[in-house]
Structures are given as C-alpha cells and as structure tokens.
Design an enzyme around this catalytic site. Structure first.
Site, mmCIF file in Angstrom:
data_model
loop_
_atom_site.group_PDB
_atom_site.id
_atom_site.type_symbol
_atom_site.label_atom_id
_atom_site.label_comp_id
_atom_site.label_asym_id
_atom_site.label_seq_id
_atom_site.Cartn_x
_atom_site.Cartn_y
_atom_site.Cartn_z
ATOM 1 N N GLY A 1 -11.819 0.011 0.125
ATOM 2 C CA GLY A 1 -10.672 -0.816 -0.216
ATOM 3 C C GLY A 1 -9.355 -0.168 0.156
ATOM 4 O O GLY A 1 -9.289 0.997 0.559
ATOM 5 N N SER B 1 -8.337 2.542 -3.297
ATOM 6 C CA SER B 1 -8.743 3.858 -2.783
ATOM 7 C C SER B 1 -7.617 4.893 -2.815
ATOM 8 O O SER B 1 -7.856 6.071 -2.565
ATOM 9 C CB SER B 1 -9.244 3.709 -1.339
ATOM 10 O OG SER B 1 -8.164 3.423 -0.462
ATOM 11 N N GLU C 1 5.338 -5.843 9.278
ATOM 12 C CA GLU C 1 4.659 -7.039 8.755
ATOM 13 C C GLU C 1 5.651 -7.995 8.102
ATOM 14 O O GLU C 1 5.259 -9.000 7.528
ATOM 15 C CB GLU C 1 3.558 -6.642 7.765
ATOM 16 C CG GLU C 1 2.350 -6.024 8.454
ATOM 17 C CD GLU C 1 1.173 -5.757 7.533
ATOM 18 O OE1 GLU C 1 0.057 -5.595 8.059
ATOM 19 O OE2 GLU C 1 1.351 -5.690 6.299
ATOM 20 N N GLY D 1 -5.270 10.048 13.066
ATOM 21 C CA GLY D 1 -6.536 9.775 12.401
ATOM 22 C C GLY D 1 -7.155 10.993 11.758
ATOM 23 O O GLY D 1 -6.503 11.749 11.029
ATOM 24 N N ARG E 1 -7.905 13.719 12.966
ATOM 25 C CA ARG E 1 -7.467 15.023 13.488
ATOM 26 C C ARG E 1 -6.289 15.602 12.701
ATOM 27 O O ARG E 1 -6.183 16.808 12.539
ATOM 28 C CB ARG E 1 -7.100 14.904 14.973
ATOM 29 C CG ARG E 1 -8.337 14.788 15.878
ATOM 30 C CD ARG E 1 -7.936 14.838 17.341
ATOM 31 N NE ARG E 1 -7.402 13.563 17.790
ATOM 32 C CZ ARG E 1 -6.744 13.381 18.932
ATOM 33 N NH1 ARG E 1 -6.511 14.406 19.736
ATOM 34 N NH2 ARG E 1 -6.303 12.184 19.277
ATOM 35 N N ALA F 1 -5.999 1.655 4.821
ATOM 36 C CA ALA F 1 -4.888 2.210 4.023
ATOM 37 C C ALA F 1 -4.721 3.724 4.151
ATOM 38 O O ALA F 1 -3.895 4.310 3.462
ATOM 39 C CB ALA F 1 -5.003 1.839 2.546
ATOM 40 N N ALA F 2 -5.461 4.360 5.058
ATOM 41 C CA ALA F 2 -5.294 5.816 5.224
ATOM 42 C C ALA F 2 -3.875 6.141 5.696
ATOM 43 O O ALA F 2 -3.218 7.040 5.168
ATOM 44 C CB ALA F 2 -6.321 6.353 6.213
ATOM 45 N N GLY F 3 -3.399 5.407 6.712
ATOM 46 C CA GLY F 3 -2.045 5.631 7.218
ATOM 47 C C GLY F 3 -0.982 5.275 6.194
ATOM 48 O O GLY F 3 0.041 5.960 6.080
ATOM 49 N N ASP F 4 -1.209 4.203 5.436
ATOM 50 C CA ASP F 4 -0.255 3.803 4.396
ATOM 51 C C ASP F 4 -0.199 4.847 3.287
ATOM 52 O O ASP F 4 0.870 5.160 2.767
ATOM 53 C CB ASP F 4 -0.646 2.442 3.807
ATOM 54 C CG ASP F 4 -0.582 1.324 4.835
ATOM 55 O OD1 ASP F 4 0.206 1.441 5.795
ATOM 56 O OD2 ASP F 4 -1.318 0.324 4.671
ATOM 57 N N ASN G 1 0.828 -1.212 0.000
ATOM 58 C CA ASN G 1 0.000 0.000 0.000
ATOM 59 C C ASN G 1 0.861 1.259 0.000
ATOM 60 O O ASN G 1 0.581 2.226 -0.714
ATOM 61 C CB ASN G 1 -0.912 0.031 1.233
ATOM 62 C CG ASN G 1 -1.947 -1.073 1.241
ATOM 63 O OD1 ASN G 1 -2.205 -1.715 0.228
ATOM 64 N ND2 ASN G 1 -2.530 -1.310 2.404
#
Length: 307
Positions: free
Chosen positions: A290, A294, A141, A224, A226, A251-254, A44
C-alpha cells in the site's frame, strides 16, 4: 526544532490490484487480490513528513463525494491540517489504479478529478499558512500554473520550495524552475527532463550539469533500490540505499521526499544526513503493501538506526 512543512498537491483514493504480471495486449487475467487506501503523491508526501515528525499542513481539493471525507480523515489521523483542503462541486475526487506485480514493481493509472481544479485563489486563501512554513512542496498531479504561483509567493516571503517533477513531463516551465530551490526527480523523471539516461555515476553528474544549466541550484535524483544522488554548485555525492526485500514500491519516492523535508535544514547544510534518514524511511515503506499504510513513523525510522 520541528520543521513546518506545507504540501500543495494531490489527494487520491488508491485501488491496488495485485496481479502476477502485467497482461499482454488482448489478454484477460485474474487478479490475486484487490484493496483500496488513501493516496495521491501530495497526500503521501504530507503523511510521510508528518509521521517523520514535521508540523504538516495540506493545500488541495476533493470532490463532493464519499471519497472526500475518507481523504480528509486520513490526513487528520496523522495530525495534518486540512483547513485548506476544499471541495470542488464539479469533479469527483482523484483516483489511482495501481497494478502491483508479484515482483513488487507497479504501474499506475491516475484520474486527476478534483486535483485538477486547484487554482491560484486556493493559494491566496492559504498565504498565511505558507508564510509561516519552512518548506513548500509540490508535484505535477495538480496544475503547474498553480504550483508556480504558490512557489513565487513562497520565495517572496523566504520559504524554501521543493519540487517533485512527477509524473514526468518533457520540460519544466522556466518560470517554475526559477522559483524552485530543490528539485527532486527519480531517475526516469530526470532522464525525461535532461535527455540523459541515468545509469551510473558519470550519467548522474551529466544530469546534474544539465540541470545546473537550467538554473537548478540544489538537486536530488532518487535511484530506486540503489539510493540517491545529490548535487549543488559546491559538491555532489551518492548515498546508498539500505538493502531490503521489496514487496511493494508504491509511495517509496513520496516517503523519501516527505521524510527528507522533516529533517532538512532550509540552507541544505545537512543534505547528506537528511538523505540517509529518508533512505531509512523508504526502505521500510517498500517492505509493506500500500501507499499511506506503508509509510513509517519517526519511532520506526529511528529503530532502523539502532539496528
């Protein structure tokens, strides 16, 4: 100038299970829908970097199974070099099962599989690739010993290292922290590592102080919806997120980390600007379903700036 980014990390097939809420112990529930897509934190992040304009390469492992070509092809379709994505004959490709609730929150179960077979020998085979990079990125991972070995080599040849300590573990080995230039946890991972819950500006500064004691020179804590807090020996600050309606935070952080690496200067002199760019990218990601499907392109991120 285009950043050259190498990601050493995980490749998973994500199975996305859409549910109203998490089931209670002993409860059987129907799913609203299910789908699958390429994922893995490493993959990602590489896709996010490539789509945001970085020249991106990958070091990883897949199994000798049908999923392997799906995972390789997904990287290739974004122009990511897969020369150093090799096959492990003894384990299946990694898998993740994402429980996506109607609220947009997710819970994830991961089978490491071939990701856990990544070894220092794989790093040795990719030394020329690493030496030519601006940034080497890794996560948790894949085996930590392999990441440490890769980061030690990267620093020895002047390549900047970025560690995303996810999934969270209680302590990062000192040998790895010594060769990490930028540490980028989310608020949960930060609290796990420092023992200080991230709730407000004061607690972020306390987290940064604790990390500084551990030897961390550059820090970003993503918080997140914020935004993101950053700190180094000279300054600290907070960059607000863009307010959107999240439908899936997978996948927002990725996306944040990959997009950040596409813009960041290796001396971190444009940290705040790079975080604003990464926040734009992740704000698009959470509005879509996804993981990799995304992640936005450079044109989509730039369009956000024009609004």
């Amino acid at each position: 100038m285009t950043n050259k980014v190498v990601v050493l990390g995980s490749l998973n097939v994500d199975s996305i299970l859409r549910i109203a809420r998490l089931p209670l112990p002993g409860e059987t529930m129907e799913m609203n829908d299910k789908s699958s897509a390429p994922g893995g934190k490493g993959a990602n992040q590489a896709v996010a970097a490539a789509r945001a304009g970085a020249d991106t390469s990958f070091i990883g492992k897949v199994g000798a199974d049908d999923a392997a070509e799906v995972l390789r092809d997904a990287l290739k379709s974004d122009g990511i070099s897969t020369e150093h994505v090799t096959t492990d004959e003894n384990r299946g490709s990694g898998q993740a099962f994402i429980l996506l609730q109607e609220s947009g929150q997710n819970s994830i179960l991961v089978y490491g599989g071939s990701n856990q077979a990544l070894r220092p020998a794989d790093v040795d085979a990719a030394k020329d690739l690493i030496k030519d990079a601006d940034f080497l990125i890794s996560q948790f991972e894949t085996p930590i010993d392999t990441t440490t070995y890769a980061f030690e080599y990267a620093q020895s040849v002047g390549v900047t290292t970025i560690l995303n300590p996810a999934p969270a573990i209680p302590t990062i080995p000192t040998d790895l922290l010594k060769v990490t230039d930028l540490l980028c946890p989310n608020e949960t991972e930060s609290a796990t590592l420092t023992g200080i819950e991230v709730t407000d500006a004061t607690s972020m500064i306390l987290n940064a102080a604790k990390f500084a004691q551990m030897g961390v020179k550059e820090l970003i804590i993503t918080v997140g919806s914020r935004g993101a807090f950053y700190a180094n020996q000279m300054e600290s600050g907070f960059v607000d997120a863009f307010k959107v309606k999240a439908v899936d935070t997978t996948a927002a952080g990725d996306t944040f980390l990959g997009a950040l690496s596409s813009q960041l200067k290796t001396d971190f002199s444009n940290m705040r600007e790079a975080i604003v760019f990464a926040n734009h990218a992740s704000s698009i990601t959470v509005q879509r379903l996804g993981a990799q499907p995304s992640i936005p392109t450079l044109a989509e991120i730039q369009a956000e700036y024009d609004q």
